[in-house]
Design a protein around this motif. Structure first.
Motif, short mmCIF file in Angstrom:
data_model
loop_
_atom_site.label_atom_id
_atom_site.label_comp_id
_atom_site.label_asym_id
_atom_site.label_seq_id
_atom_site.Cartn_x
_atom_site.Cartn_y
_atom_site.Cartn_z
N VAL D 72 7.35 14.47 25.68
CA VAL D 72 7.99 14.31 24.38
C VAL D 72 9.10 13.27 24.48
CG1 VAL D 72 9.54 15.43 22.73
CG2 VAL D 72 7.51 16.62 23.53
N CYS D 74 12.32 12.30 22.46
CA CYS D 74 13.11 12.96 21.42
C CYS D 74 14.16 11.98 20.89
CB CYS D 74 13.75 14.22 21.99
SG CYS D 74 14.68 15.11 20.76
N ILE D 85 15.37 20.62 22.01
CA ILE D 85 14.85 20.52 23.37
C ILE D 85 14.91 21.88 24.08
CG2 ILE D 85 15.32 19.50 25.64
CD1 ILE D 85 15.97 16.88 24.15
N LEU D 88 11.77 23.87 23.53
CA LEU D 88 10.44 23.36 23.92
C LEU D 88 9.89 24.17 25.10
CD1 LEU D 88 10.95 19.48 23.79
CD2 LEU D 88 9.79 20.94 22.14
N VAL D 94 10.33 15.83 29.02
CA VAL D 94 11.11 15.34 27.88
C VAL D 94 11.95 14.13 28.28
CG1 VAL D 94 12.86 15.90 26.13
CG2 VAL D 94 11.31 17.69 26.99
N ASP D 96 14.89 12.31 26.41
CA ASP D 96 15.75 12.42 25.24
C ASP D 96 16.46 11.08 25.01
OD1 ASP D 96 17.16 13.54 23.10
OD2 ASP D 96 18.83 14.09 24.40
N LEU D 143 13.53 16.73 32.46
CA LEU D 143 14.31 16.24 31.32
C LEU D 143 15.17 15.06 31.75
CD1 LEU D 143 15.72 16.37 28.53
CD2 LEU D 143 17.17 18.19 29.42
#
Lengths: 342, 342, 342, 342
Positions: D72, D74, D85, D88, D94, D96, D143
């Motif tokens: 993802v 974001c 987040i 998720l 992710v 971001d 992340l």
């Protein structure tokens, strides 16, 4: 009383800006316009935005009858200007917009402009044209040397602080951004719209820009010792405007108070409330200079920002301001045009 | 004699432009500035480029003492304007810059602006503010309706030709390009710099732009029959300026001669030599309109081009020109500012 | 299989744009770059934005070993191009980006370009490079003549309609707006940022623009009779993009249906929903052309709008599209770059 | 292998830029696009320049089936991002693009962003996304926190020098100029074309810009002591690009050598020859960063200049570069797009 004005180098941007200002000036009349390369043309051909004015056609400099002229604005290229001005009759007052008489020391001239000066006597006689700081000398001058547009901006920010001794003289940085008209109407690849629009870059990085000669001369004279600043110009993708960001070390409140005191009676210099910063948008097309002072998060660091229009306050507006003084007129005559925004 | 001026809607671009012009106007003094949403602020906060002027702070409309006002410029949004003007005392002269009084016929108003008119009486009384064509009526008017900026540009190109009968009334196309300030200071996504700069598009394509109401009203009145033109506006990525390109059918020389004759005594309309075309660069910030006429390679086809500044000649300059007439001043007072180029 | 590519005239904007596209092309390798006036320099000096690529240094044309070249893109100035291409070995395929081979008739060439053609045989052999309409001929061509960027835009709008007979052939007006890069990297006063930015003007008004030669040739051929359109180009203060607004007479729905049918299988031509209009913002830097069709308020009148990037779809992207066909590659290879917005 | 990608906040500029890059990425497929305020629309409506792509329509975040998503991006606003987040599923990687996970210390977060963090655990886990300096951690991260665009630019200039100890840590000034797209697609008066074009100003003067939080965190960590720099951002009237001018004190040759050594193997960072300076023109639309080092005329003073595109290398390009590493792809996949000049 109407003063008879001649403009030499009338086909450049500073020439056009002079005419724009004089168009609504109450006591100046343009009697001659010279531009050797475009002699014979009308101003409407060279600058169609001046089409509505009744102006003399462009002629060659040697066609001008200087007996009929009170004051000459000389917007010729550097090095050419000194030759032409030397040959003018001594009764004519002159405001030069070139760099030729900005530096008083022939050696400094040679260092920054790369050649010997052709009119050393005049170089000594010329008054430096930063009106707010040379007002009395300008009133009595025959020849006034208009400042560099970047040089004017930087000096408006720094002169009061250097004079008052409120900043560290060895830690002055001036990061300046100048619009493209500062480079004139010359055909250079980097001035094309497609090369310049939508981008941004520095130039003359490392202390090679000629306006440093003016900073060195003036700041050292004020301080009574050698002062060298760091100066990095950048090219803005806009047509008019200079924004100078100065980084200095000192007490922010003292800096602000010094600035306010220095300019409190000046008609064209506006010091903003403490902590506010100016924008070139808000001086465009005008003779105003807006100045902001902000305290940095680091104690003892201060950020200064000045905004002016390089063609007006930085050049042709300054020239008219000086001419007003030389001709005994009100200093602000013809110069109270409001900025053009948006 | 100094006339006391109030500006309603002073926080928009036309308000700022009015103040810019009045700043050097010889016989107008601003006594009140209203902007309901920004009441309580100083103009320097709302428009920092006007910082050097001594101006009253912004107030609400109902705080104005209209006994102390000679003339009101009303720069309020469409529909709001009519309500406010209806409530003004009858001794105050009004120049409205909105669309509310441009259309004389309530049905036409409803068709183009989508609602019933709140001041039908005033709608009938209002004089259409295209100075060059309604000069005598404006001198005696109490309420003048400023034209649309696009509508003014198109009419400067077409009115003389329709009146003289030198073009085919059924084959008129107006391809117009307007700067972004024409849309005002409103927060719309398509007016963001990142959306607009470096690009170009048409809008209101197909004959849906409201200024067509003005074209229909005026052109039909001149011709004595219904005249409908094709009109396609485009959005220019510049801040000021309208360029209108007109495509008409007729004899090019007759068209040119008609244009020259129509405008030969007009102080603000300049017809260029036959075959030359104007540029918005050369009218920026001024009240001038430049017009060019060119013969096409196809016999009987003529291309017309007009350039003006939408904020000045297209709106606030026109408003001051009308106010001058209403107040008995010289029509050009305060309006001879030269265009700002580059 | 990798094709060996040479680019002549690599120091101009179309040269740079070819390299930008080929940089991520799966089957083209640049083996030679020629620019006589800048021979000896690296591309990083001439176009610093290409600094990351491993490219050969610029050389003179006669230094190229054409035995090692499969296809030449020729971005030389008009008139120069024909001399150079005539001298190339016959095994080398050529895509010319100049105007030299666009007009098949030597008399038409002389009329629009003012001189005799130096390579009349090649002029007859060259295939007109509007890919969507000459696809099969281009596949087998040795020499393809890239179209004018304005000419391409106008033809995308009008060819299907002329072919289908759905519009009045005697009432076609094309009001076109072209970005400044369309004028190339040449040092002309009117291309300076300070002259062009923040303004707008028409040029070549009255039917004198050379791309009319292409319109006359192509439209008359399609119609089987002489077709002459009115064409007025304008100069946009942006770097990339053409927006063409076409005014035609016919049934709007028929026009729209014809357009949709003509382009339904084309990878680069997007016909928008009926009544929507495109913007140059949305094709910038890409090979796409967006087309809109709108019904006017006057029955029988239709407004057409096309947007493309003059340097990509209007020139270098078209050239690569044609080269792909000539080299047996997928037509879209290297060309699916998405537009760069904002 | 193709990775399934979802983009949250797809209606903003960083969302559009992600799609532009992924459009020609060899191993990413977009399976979901979310933008709560514009859910239900097609991307062609929201960003017409993406019209040619087959993309899913915009939906709400909670409509996405994250079982079908590998990674993802974001692009939600600050503060919103952390909430989304946190919710998720843990198998989804992710990247971001907001500011929510840039600062590791909750107190620093509170200081600069003015509120408590909603996902303190994730804040500790997140890897700072300046690829060139966190490459190995990013490969294994779930992340990654994309950096601020200004923060990235400043760090490219200063990290190697701080790490090598070749500059005075107490005398670092960063004068930065950022294009308007850095402020996003939000409706603010100062982002309107008419307010921004043709002008220039500083903002967040005095050390109040949030990206200083990143500078403080990163520079102090490298130096092993507190390092505070002066940082003044300015707003450029262009759509894309950041130019940062750094003023540092040290030996110019040592500074240059350090910079060359630090970046010699980096695919996206180009250090120019000593004394040359970059321009934002030459990185527009690309993932490249150009860096120049110049010696000042004052001994011991060095000027650093970096140029990159805020939307690409400063944001979405960096995000794809990080995603490539997280997904086991070549770091440069999809990112070798050449800059778009002019």
């Amino acid at each position: 009383m109407t003063h008879k004005i001649a403009i030499l180098g009338a086909s450049g941007y500073t020439g056009a800006e002079l005419i724009r200002i004089i168009a609504t000036h109450p006591s100046m009349e343009i009697v001659a316009l010279a531009a050797n390369s475009k002699a014979g043309k009308s101003m409407a051909e060279v600058f169609p935005h001046l089409r509505h004015l009744e102006l003399p056609d462009l002629i060659k400099i040697d066609e001008i009858d200087f007996d009929n002229v009170d004051l000459v604005f000389c917007g010729l290229p550097h090095a050419t200007s000194q030759k032409v001005i030397k040959a003018l009759p001594s009764n004519v007052k002159v405001v030069d917009l070139s760099a030729d008489f900005r530096l008083r020391d022939p050696e400094e001239y040679a260092k920054w402009y790369g050649g010997q000066h052709d009119a050393v006597d005049l170089q000594g006689e010329a008054v430096y044209g930063l009106t707010e700081f040379y007002r009395e000398e300008i009133k009595n001058a025959r020849l006034v040397a208009g400042t560099g547009c970047n040089a004017a901006t930087g000096q408006f920010l720094l002169r009061p602080l250097i004079a008052a001794g409120v900043i560290d003289l060895d830690q002055i940085i001036l990061d300046l951004k100048c619009a493209v008209s500062g480079a004139g109407r010359s055909l250079k690849e980097n001035l094309l719209h497609a090369e310049l629009s939508e981008g941004y870059n520095a130039y003359a990085v490392g202390g090679t820009h000629r306006h440093l000669g003016e900073f060195d001369q003036e700041f050292s004279a004020i301080a009574g010792r050698e002062v060298k600043i760091q100066f990095t110009p950048h090219l803005l993708p806009v047509n008019r405007g200079i924004l100078a960001t100065g980084y200095v070390q000192g007490d922010a409140q003292a800096v602000y108070d010094t600035m306010v005191a220095a300019y409190k009676d000046e008609p064209f210099i506006e010091v903003l409330p403490f902590g506010e910063t100016p924008s070139t948008h808000h001086v465009r097309g005008s003779n105003f200079c807006h100045i902001g002072v902000t305290k940095d998060r680091i104690d003892g660091r201060v950020i200064l920002v000045a905004a002016l229009d390089n063609l007006t306050k930085g050049s042709s507006g300054q020239a008219v301001q000086n001419a007003n003084l030389m001709l005994g007129e009100a200093e602000t005559a013809g110069l109270m045009l409001a900025p053009c925004f948006p």
